[in-house]
Design an enzyme around this catalytic site. Structure first.
Site, PDB file in Angstrom:
ATOM      1  CD  GLN A  66     -42.468 -14.879 -64.932  1.00  0.00           C
ATOM      2  OE1 GLN A  66     -43.240 -14.977 -65.883  1.00  0.00           O
ATOM      3  NE2 GLN A  66     -41.951 -13.730 -64.563  1.00  0.00           N
ATOM      4  CG  ASP A  67     -43.573 -16.182 -59.638  1.00  0.00           C
ATOM      5  OD1 ASP A  67     -44.496 -16.292 -60.471  1.00  0.00           O
ATOM      6  OD2 ASP A  67     -43.438 -15.201 -58.892  1.00  0.00           O
TER       7      ASP A  67
END
Length: 223
Positions: A66-67
């Site tokens: 995701q990040d």
């Protein structure tokens, strides 16, 4: 616009770099690094580390995150990976646990996954930067548009790539992938909160190696 990135990727993404959203993204990121100094991760030179480590044509496996990790010194531009001097995060501990269980091998106690990337594993975060202590702080600045295009370009231009989609966020990218010519493996996220809901016991790594062998590709050492 000029973007410092590995040459084969520069060719594949040159039209993307010219789009308005990407120019605005670059402007925003430059200002973030300028005004917040060392509180934006990863360091600027590692933003495109996943791309710089693995030329486009050499991709065999895509693992989607995701990040980046939002703790100081953790993020190195590869999804789920941390610098070698950093304690292995819980999600990566569970990834190693599943590898050891399914492949019957002992993993190296080092969280830097460059060794996987160099063998053909594209470790792509959907969002490529983050502010310290603020997960998902850069989720709406344009990175998702960019990485969605990256996924579509891989799907369109390569064959027989394994996509590992862990958790609902990653599973949402399935619609970007041509399921007729790639293998998609879906399960829960390796986070301690969800690893026991499918990830541990999923056999994704053994299935990946079997698929690569079936399509006459050199396998990956996931130690």
């Amino acid at each position: 616009m000029e973007v410092k990135i590995e040459e084969s990727w520069k060719e594949m993404l040159k039209s993307e770099f010219c789009k308005g959203y990407f120019k605005r993204l670059v402007s925003f990121i430059k200002n973030e690094y300028k005004t917040k100094k060392d509180k934006i991760f990863p360091p600027p030179r590692l933003i495109f580390n996943a791309f710089d480590t693995l030329p486009f044509k050499d991709i065999k496996v895509v693992i989607l995150g995701q990040d980046p990790y939002h703790g100081k010194g953790q993020a190195n531009g590869l999804a789920f990976s941390v610098n070698s001097d950093i304690k292995i995060p819980p999600s990566l501990q569970n990834i190693f646990k599943e590898i050891e269980r399914s492949l019957k091998i002992k993993t190296i106690p080092n969280g830097d996954l460059t060794r996987w990337a160099e063998q053909g594993t594209f470790l792509l975060n959907s969002i490529l930067t983050v502010e310290e202590g603020r997960p998902s702080s850069h989720k709406d600045i344009g990175w998702k548009i960019f990485t969605n295009e990256v996924i579509k370009i891989i799907s369109k231009n390569l064959n027989n790539v394994v996509f590992m989609l862990w958790g609902n966020f990653a599973k949402g990218k399935k619609k970007l992938i041509d399921t007729s010519k790639h293998l998609i493996l879906e399960t829960s996220h390796p986070s301690p909160y969800s690893a026991h809901n499918g990830f541990l016991g999923s056999n994704h790594f053994s299935k990946t190696l079997r698929y690569l062998q079936e399509h006459n590709k050199t396998t990956i050492n996931f130690q």
